[in-house]
Write an enzyme that holds these catalytic residues in place. Structure first.
Site, PDB file in Angstrom:
ATOM      1  N   ASP A   1      97.043  50.150 164.402  1.00 50.36           N
ATOM      2  CA  ASP A   1      95.854  50.423 163.593  1.00 50.36           C
ATOM      3  C   ASP A   1      95.047  49.129 163.571  1.00 50.36           C
ATOM      4  O   ASP A   1      95.563  48.074 163.192  1.00 50.36           O
ATOM      5  CB  ASP A   1      96.255  50.789 162.156  1.00 50.36           C
ATOM      6  CG  ASP A   1      96.897  52.175 162.063  1.00 50.36           C
ATOM      7  OD1 ASP A   1      96.894  52.896 163.076  1.00 50.36           O
ATOM      8  OD2 ASP A   1      97.392  52.518 160.987  1.00 50.36           O
TER       9      ASP A   1
ATOM     10  N   ASP B   1      95.393  63.882 159.842  1.00 51.54           N
ATOM     11  CA  ASP B   1      95.825  63.051 158.706  1.00 51.54           C
ATOM     12  C   ASP B   1      96.063  63.941 157.489  1.00 51.54           C
ATOM     13  O   ASP B   1      95.248  63.979 156.563  1.00 51.54           O
ATOM     14  CB  ASP B   1      94.730  62.020 158.363  1.00 51.54           C
ATOM     15  CG  ASP B   1      94.442  61.087 159.521  1.00 51.54           C
ATOM     16  OD1 ASP B   1      95.385  60.557 160.104  1.00 51.54           O
ATOM     17  OD2 ASP B   1      93.247  60.898 159.842  1.00 51.54           O
TER      18      ASP B   1
END
Ligand code: 1PR
Length: 582
Positions: free
Chosen positions: A279, A437
């Protein structure tokens, strides 16, 4: 050899053919700070090429950056084909077919390249076709067709059949059954190589003399052909790590005095993949760093609340390649608010990573239509194309795929205009991942909501027995009126080739993957599903592969914090009888 254009003088030494992957990456990471955008400059895209140059046929339809990088890594120049004569005059020609069969044949026929290719191959000149570069040798393909190919090899290229339980596209590391003196595959028998395709040619009596290896995925299909100097492979050597580089070296440098130990393996089938995820976002000093959240909160719980910094993106990606990661994913986690094409360092990170990392790279974050402050409009396709040109093999769409799925479920109409549909139409669905998500929402009864729910393995805080998984956008900030199950099925229909299945509740917790969620989704779709969020130890990987139909498992925190090396995960999986690439 092309002169590297990085400012750092050490960098020019990195591309010699004699360096091992390990020493090369070590040098790379020691010599450049990848946090500082000022230290980057953009490499020239194509080289002139002298006598030693490899001729590359790039007809402009997709990502051929990876093969360029691999050729340069082996120390050779590239000469791009501009005219049919360039094909006829080539000393060694590589055709990395990308995109869709019909579009490729259309371009090749219109500009006279198809005829030149046919002549070149009939003269037994050194040729290596990759993926579509193998398929075009056959009589025709059923992809958007039938469409005629070059007709050099008897047979029709057809689609894999997902009704026999195999997920399509065929994505991942599968084994080769080398069945004749193939020259370029001689040192890599029984190794895993990386495939990504939905169409394949099958062996028959008529084409038997061409076949140098086969692979099994539901059926036996042709993984490579060879006759004389003409070679073609269905897999991607430029994405197959050391094994792939060895294959390319044999084709490109047949008289090379470098003797390499044979890389023979024990592969028997499609391996489960272990993926390292980075990330990435800008920290408060303006540097792009690898960060990691707890349930998506990436800020330290300190007074300054700074963004957690776990390392430099290019260095970490390089390290994970050395450590045996089967893929590396970059998620630009603030892409939903920052425009990625304005975020040049992210593109540069991809460029530099792809120069030395020869496994698939996925990039996500901010792939959507965008109008900048000056009123200039960028389509999501342009954003994706820029990522592909910078070295990505797959792009991953988050928020925009949720909006597209909601719209599709509301109207039942595929407009063809969503980013997902457009990118998969141009680059193929195997190049498009949808990243989900979801957040768990507990229920006392499965009928409380109109979304698919599961009976949970661990009761909710108030003893709830059920849960549905609510999709979110903008990095988990906003819940949407759609469940992960509904989203997964919709995006499969809209053209996603793979699903990256996160779980906000499990992210960074180290307590294991959400097996209920992963089972729900991997049973619902016939495209590959990557399980993500919650890995804390090697046993969590064997659990997710034993109890669900996930094709791959992704982790971040345990690798960044060096708690569990990738190799230990793989050793554990092998001990449990789960095939992985070694
Ligand atoms: O919406 O198209 O711009 O894409 C944004 C992308 O960025 C999405 O793929 C979304 O998942 C990701 N993202 C956005 N915010 C965050 C955040 O963490 N604040 N990261 C984020 C998602 C989750 C995983 C993580 C696993 C494994 N990160 O990628 O790596 O949960 O972690 P673990 O092994 O440490 O548990 P768009």
């Amino acid at each position: 050899m092309e002169a590297a254009t990085l400012n750092s003088p050490q960098f020019t030494t990195l591309h010699g053919p004699l360096r091992s992957r390990r020493s090369l990456l070590k040098l790379h990471s020691n010599s450049i700070s990848f946090n500082s955008p000022a230290k980057f400059s953009v490499r020239a895209s194509a080289t002139g090429g002298g006598d030693s140059a490899v001729t590359l046929l790039d007809y402009g339809a997709g990502n051929v950056q990876s093969i360029r990088n691999a050729i340069r890594y082996l120390g050779l120049d590239i000469k791009d084909v501009q005219t049919p004569e360039d094909i006829l005059n080539a000393k060694r020609l590589i055709f990395p077919g990308v995109g869709a069969f019909a579009a490729m044949m259309d371009v090749l026929n219109r500009n006279g390249m198809a005829e030149a290719l046919h002549t070149y191959i009939e003269k037994d000149r050194p040729f290596l076709g990759i993926c579509l570069g193998l398929q075009l040798l056959f009589e025709s393909s059923e992809e958007n067709g039938p469409v005629k190919g070059l007709g050099v090899i008897p047979g029709v290229v057809g689609r894999f059949d997902s009704s026999n339980g195999c997920r399509v596209p065929h994505i991942g590391w599968n084994s080769l059954k080398v069945n004749k003196d193939s020259v370029i595959l001689d040192d890599v028998a029984n190794s895993h190589v990386y495939f990504v395709h939905s169409y394949r040619a099958v062996p028959s009596e008529e084409n038997e003399e061409w076949i140098s290896s086969t692979c099994n995925y539901g059926i036996d299909f042709i993984s490579s052909i060879r006759r004389g100097n003409v070679h073609a492979v269905q897999f991607h050597p430029e994405k197959s790590g050391d094994v792939g580089l060895s294959i390319l070296r044999k084709f490109l440098l047949p008289n090379s005095s470098i003797t390499k130990k044979p890389l023979e393996g024990k592969a028997t089938k499609l391996a489960k993949r272990v993926i390292a995820c980075l990330d990435v976002r800008t920290n408060d000093n303006g540097d792009l760093v690898v960060t990691k959240g707890d349930q998506y909160d990436v800020r330290e719980q300190t007074k300054d609340n700074e963004v957690r910094n776990l390392g430099k993106p290019v260095e970490l990606a390089g390290q994970y390649y050395i450590d045996g990661a089967d893929e590396v994913s970059f998620l630009n986690i603030t892409g939903f608010r920052d425009f990625p094409l304005g975020d040049l360092p992210m593109l540069q990170i991809l460029r530099y990573t792809s120069e030395n990392v020869f496994v698939p790279l996925t990039v996500g974050g901010g792939i959507r239509d965008f109008t900048d402050a000056n009123g200039r409009y960028y389509s999501s396709l342009e954003v994706a194309s820029e990522y592909f040109r910078s070295g990505a093999d797959k792009i991953s769409i988050g928020s925009d795929a949720v909006y597209a799925a909601e719209e599709y479920l509301k109207t039942g109409i595929k407009t063809g205009k969503s980013s997902l549909e457009q990118i998969s139409r141009v680059y193929g669905n195997q190049a498009v991942v949808v990243s989900i998500d979801p957040r768990r929402q507990y229920l006392t009864s499965p009928y409380e909501v109109g979304f698919k729910s599961v009976k949970v393995s661990n009761l909710g805080p108030n003893g709830e027995e059920y849960a549905w998984y609510q999709c979110t956008v903008n990095g988990g900030r906003e819940g949407r009126p759609i469940g992960a199950y509904e989203l997964a099925k919709a995006v499969e229909e809209l053209g996603a080739g793979e699903i990256l299945l996160n779980c906000i509740d499990c992210d960074g917790q180290g307590q294991g993957f959400d097996i209920d969620l992963i089972k729900l989704i991997s049973d619902a779709v016939s495209i590959p599903v990557i399980a993500s969020s919650g890995a804390g130890k090697a046993e969590h990987f064997s659990e997710v592969f034993s109890e669900t139909n996930a094709s791959a498992a992704l982790a971040a925190g345990i690798f960044h914090r060096k708690e569990v090396p990738i190799q230990s995960v793989k050793d554990h999986l092998l001990k449990k009888g789960i095939e992985v690439r070694i």
